[in-house]
Write an enzyme that holds these catalytic residues in place. Structure first.
Site, PDB file in Angstrom:
ATOM      1  N   SER A 565       0.847  -1.186   0.000  1.00 34.37           N
ATOM      2  CA  SER A 565       0.000   0.000   0.000  1.00 34.37           C
ATOM      3  C   SER A 565       0.889   1.245   0.000  1.00 34.37           C
ATOM      4  O   SER A 565       1.690   1.421  -0.914  1.00 34.37           O
ATOM      5  CB  SER A 565      -0.951  -0.038   1.198  1.00 34.37           C
ATOM      6  OG  SER A 565      -1.991   0.891   1.052  1.00 34.37           O
ATOM      7  N   HIS A 681      -7.885  -5.453  -0.983  1.00 32.89           N
ATOM      8  CA  HIS A 681      -6.610  -4.809  -0.649  1.00 32.89           C
ATOM      9  C   HIS A 681      -5.847  -5.705   0.322  1.00 32.89           C
ATOM     10  O   HIS A 681      -5.594  -5.359   1.474  1.00 32.89           O
ATOM     11  CB  HIS A 681      -6.886  -3.440  -0.036  1.00 32.89           C
ATOM     12  CG  HIS A 681      -5.670  -2.570   0.087  1.00 32.89           C
ATOM     13  ND1 HIS A 681      -4.935  -2.148  -0.995  1.00 32.89           N
ATOM     14  CD2 HIS A 681      -5.065  -2.036   1.175  1.00 32.89           C
ATOM     15  CE1 HIS A 681      -3.940  -1.388  -0.582  1.00 32.89           C
ATOM     16  NE2 HIS A 681      -3.989  -1.312   0.732  1.00 32.89           N
TER      17      HIS A 681
END
Length: 707
Positions: A565, A681
Site C-alpha cells: 500500500s 486490498h
C-alpha cells in the site's frame, strides 16, 4: 462505545462504519499537463484487453516461480499455518455469548459461530455455526467475503452483516437475527455500494451511500447521509445531512455507553486528516462541534465524550486524549470545554481508544513497545489511570470489550513470541491468560534487538532486528527489511508464522523500521514526512539499510525490502532512488503513479498525505521527481522487483502495479508481476489464495537473496 471513530484509511483504510468505495471501470482521460503515458489503458478495472494482459503476465510469473523447488514446500507450509486448527479463535463479546469468525480448508470463506465464555475459556468450546459464508455464496452464486457485523445496542440481537463480492471494499448490507440465525425477511437490505451504515434505533438506520449514480465525492465516497425507515422503500429515505463533492466523504455513527447514553455523530472528512464533526444536539438539530479539525470523537464512556487530539486544542496538547460531559456537548456544542484524560510522555504515542461499560481503555506505545491502560472516571472530570499487568517489551492491543461489563480481551505478541490472549478485568486491573498460540517455527537461537540508525538530517530512526544469536558480521546474512512510513500508522512487532517458518528458520533475518510518516512517536513524527516533506521517510529507510550494511549485518547482495500500500510506494521510491542498496524488492498492492493518483481508485482521498499535484505546484514538482512510475530510467541496473496486486483492490487499485510493470517491460527491465483476481486490498480472499501469494513472493526472495 462500540468502535473507534478515528478515520484511518491507511493499512485497513477502515472508516467510521462499514465504509467502502469503488472505482471507475474506464480510465480517466489524460491531462495535457501530465507526461505522456502510453499505459493509461491498463487503468481499465477489468476489461477484456486488460485481463488478457494480466493473465499473460501471471502465467509467466507462475511458470518461473512455481517450477522452483522451494515453491511447493513453501505453499504447503503456508497453507498449514494459515489454516491450522489450533489457531486462537479471535473472540468477540456479543449477545451474551462469544462469537468468532473462522476460516480453514473446510471453510475457505469462513463461518460465523458462537459459544459461551466459560466454554471458550475452557479451551474446548462446542461451537455453533450462526452463518456459513461458503454455503451462502454457493446458494446465491456469489463469491461472498464476510466484512463484519454491526449489532444494535444494547440488546445485540439484530445485526447488519456486510458482504463483499470477491473481497472488494464495496459491500452489500443485510439485517440478520441472532436469535433465529437467519436473515430477517423484509428486513433492512442496503444494495452494494460504497457506504457507511449504522443503527439509529431498532427501526431506523443512518446511511451514507451513492443514492443516485455519481452522487459520490471526488474520492469515491458518499457525501449524503439519509435516514432509512424499516418497512419503507429505500427511495423514501429522508436526508439528514449533506456534505460537498470536494470532501473525502460523510460517515455516520451512533455511540453508546454502558449507562444508556447515546450520541449521534456525523463526521465530514475534509481530507484524510481534517474533519468536521456534527451531532444531533439537545434541540434535535444538527450542530457542529467546536473542536479543531484534527481532533476527533473517539467514543462515549460513563456519560463523557472522549476525544483524540492529533493537534493541540487550546491548552490540551497534541497526541493526548481528552473528555467532556455529554450533557455539556449536547447543550452547548459550539462552546463546551474538555479536560485532559491522558497525556503522552517524550517517547510515548497513542495507538487506540476503546471502552468497557465503565472504563476508558487506552493503548499506547512507549519507545515502540506496547502498554495498555484502564482509566476510571473520577470527580470533577478527572480520571484515575491503572497500567494493566501484561507482558513487557511486546506489542499489546485490546480486543473485544463488554458493553454491559468491564471485561475485555487483550492480545500480546512479539517477533518470536507467539500471540497470547488474556481476559482483562478493566475495573480490577487484572489479567488472566486464556490461550497461547503454539509456535509455528523454531525460534531457538533467535534474538530480537531494537537498534537505531542516524538519518541524513541526524534524526535517530529506531528499527527492530530479528536474527540468529551467532549471526556472522561479514555481510552474508540475508535480511528482509520492512516499513510503512505513512498515515500516522504504527509499525510494531508481530508474530508471523509464515515469515518465521519460511524465512527466519532458514537463516534469514528480519528488520522493521520505524521511519517518519508513521505514528510511533505521535502526530509530530507523522507530520515530519507529510506531502513535500516526504523525502525524509525515504532517507530514513535508506539510512536503516545503510546502517545494517555498515555494521556488516548484511550487504546489498543479501538485502531485500518489502512493503504494501503506502509501503508499496515506499518500495518503489527505494528501488528507483537507491537501487544500489538492494537485491530484491517486494512491492505489494502499491501506489506508484503519483501524478495520476487522484484519477485511480480512492487516490483523491489521500491528498492530505501526499498533496494535490493539480493544485499545488510544489507537490507536482516533488512527485514528478519521486513518483516511481515516472522515475524509471532505461539502462539503469535496478533490482528485479516482485510486483503484486489484486484485481478486486478497489482501494489503491491494481492500476499502479500494472502500469509500473508495463513501463519496466517497455524499457527492457526485468521484473516479476502477479495479480490475484480476488482478495481486495490484501493477499487473497481465502487461505488458499493467501498461501499461494505468500509462497510466490517468498520463493522470489529466496532465489534472490539465499540461493
Amino acid at each position: 462505545m462500540k468502535k473507534t471513530l478515528r478515520i484511518a484509511l491507511a493499512t485497513t483504510l477502515a472508516l467510521l462504519s462499514s465504509t467502502s468505495m469503488s472505482f471507475a471501470a474506464t480510465p480517466a482521460p489524460a491531462d495535457p499537463r501530465d507526461p505522456a503515458d502510453p499505459w493509461i489503458w491498463l487503468e481499465d478495472a477489468n476489461g477484456p484487453r486488460v485481463m488478457d494482459w494480466v493473465k499473460s503476465h501471471n502465467a509467466t510469473t507462475e511458470q518461473r516461480l512455481e517450477s522452483d523447488p522451494h515453491y511447493q514446500p513453501f505453499y504447503n507450509d503456508a497453507l498449514a499455518i494459515l489454516g491450522a486448527k489450533d489457531r486462537i479463535p479471535s473472540p468477540s463479546f456479543l449477545n451474551g455469548q462469544i462469537y468468532n469468525f473462522w476460516q480453514d480448508e473446510e471453510h475457505l470463506r469462513g463461518i460465523w459461530r458462537k459459544t459461551s465464555l466459560d466454554e471458550y475459556r475452557g479451551g474446548k468450546p462446542a461451537w455453533k455455526t450462526v452463518l456459513d459464508i461458503d454455503a451462502l455464496g454457493k446458494a446465491e452464486g456469489k463469491s461472498w467475503v464476510y466484512k463484519g457485523a454491526d449489532c444494535l445496542e444494547p440488546e445485540q440481537r439484530r445485526c447488519l452483516i456486510s458482504l463483499s463480492n470477491g473481497g472488494e471494499d464495496a459491500v452489500e448490507v443485510r439485517e440478520f437475527d441472532l436469535a433465529s440465525g437467519t436473515f430477517v425477511e423484509g428486513g433492512f437490505h442496503i444494495p452494494r455500494a460504497k457506504q457507511g451504515v449504522t443503527w439509529e434505533d431498532a427501526d431506523h438506520l443512518l446511511v451514507a451511500t451513492e443514492w443516485t449514480p455519481g452522487e459520490v465525492t471526488t474520492s469515491g465516497y458518499p457525501y449524503v447521509v439519509k435516514r432509512v425507515t424499516r418497512g419503507r422503500p429505500f427511495t423514501e429515505a429522508v436526508e439528514v445531512f449533506r456534505g460537498e463533492k470536494s470532501d473525502v466523504g460523510m460517515f455516520p455513527a451512533v455511540l453508546h455507553d454502558g449507562e444508556g447514553h447515546t450520541l449521534k455523530l456525523i463526521t465530514r472528512a475534509i481530507d484524510f486528516f481534517h474533519q468536521r464533526s456534527f451531532v444531533i444536539a439537545a434541540d434535535g438539530k444538527m450542530h457542529e462541534l467546536a473542536i479543531p479539525q484534527k481532533v476527533s470523537v473517539a467514543g462515549l464512556v460513563a456519560g463523557r465524550v472522549v476525544f483524540r487530539l492529533d493537534e493541540a486544542w487550546g491548552d490540551l496538547p497534541s497526541g493526548s486524549v481528552a473528555a467532556a460531559p455529554l450533557t455539556e456537548v449536547m447543550q452547548r456544542p459550539e462552546g463546551f470545554s474538555a479536560k485532559l484524560a491522558w497525556n503522552p510522555g517524550p517517547r510515548e504515542a497513542l495507538e487506540a481508544v476503546s471502552a468497557t461499560k465503565g472504563r476508558l481503555l487506552v493503548s499506547i506505545l512507549d519507545n515502540v513497545n506496547g502498554r495498555l491502560l484502564s482509566l476510571a472516571p473520577a470527580a470533577g472530570g478527572a480520571w484515575t489511570t491503572a497500567t494493566l499487568p501484561l507482558p513487557d517489551k511486546l506489542a499489546l492491543r485490546f480486543g473485544s470489550a463488554q458493553t454491559d461489563g468491564d471485561r475485555v480481551f487483550a492480545w500480546a505478541e512479539g517477533f518470536t513470541t507467539p500471540s497470547s490472549l488474556y481476559l482483562v478485568d478493566a475495573a480490577a486491573a487484572t489479567a488472566q491468560p486464556v490461550q497461547s498460540l503454539p509456535p509455528r517455527f523454531d525460534s531457538k537461537g533467535l534474538v530480537v534487538e531494537q537498534r537505531e540508525a542516524k538519518s541524513t538530517d541526524g534524526t535517530a530512526i529506531p528499527y527492530f532486528l530479528v536474527h540468529r544469536k551467532d549471526m556472522p558480521l561479514d555481510g552474508s546474512t540475508p535480511v528482509l527489511l520492512d516499513a510503512y512510513g505513512g498515515f500516522q500508522v504504527n509499525s510494531t512487532p508481530s508474530y508471523s508464522g509464515t515469515i518465521g517458518k519460511l524465512w527466519l528458520e532458514r537463516g534469514g533475518a528480519f528488520a522493521l523500521a520505524n521511519i517518519r510518516g508513521g505514528g510511533e512517536f505521535g502526530p509530530a513524527w507523522h507530520e515530519a514526512a507529510l506531502k513535500t516533506k516526504r523525502q525524509v521517510a525515504y532517507d530514513d529507510f535508506a539510512s536503516v539499510a545503510r546502517d545494517m550494511i555498515d555494521r556488516k549485518i548484511t550487504s546489498p547482495r543479501r538485502l531485500g525490502i518489502v512493503g504494501g500500500s503506502n509501503g508499496g510506494l515506499l518500495m518503489g521510491v527505494e528501488m528507483t532512488e537507491f537501487p544500489e542498496l538492494y537485491s530484491a524488492v517486494v512491492i505489494q498492492v502499491p501506489l506508484l503513479d503519483m501524478i495520476r493518483i487522484s484519477k485511480i481508485a480512492a487516490g483523491t482521498s489521500w491528498q492530505g498525505e501526499y498533496g494535490d499535484v493539480y493544485a499545488d505546484p510544489e507537490a507536482r514538482a516533488f512527485w514528478l521527481k519521486k513518483s516511481p512510475y515516472h522515475a524509471l530510467r532505461k539502462g539503469v541496473k535496478y533490482p528485479e522487483p516482485y510486483i503484486f496486486t489484486t484485481t478486486r483492490d478497489d482501494r489503491t487499485g491494481p492500476q499502479h502495479a500494472r502500469k509500473f510493470a508495463a513501463r519496466m517491460e517497455e524499457m527492457g527491465l526485468p521484473y516479476y508481476f502477479y495479480e490475484n483476481t480476488e482478495g481486495g486490498h490484501g493477499s487473497g480472499a481465502d487461505i488458499r489464495q493467501s498461501a499461494k501469494t505468500t509462497a510466490l513472493w517468498l520463493t522470489y526472495l529466496t532465489r534472490k537473496l539465499m540461493d
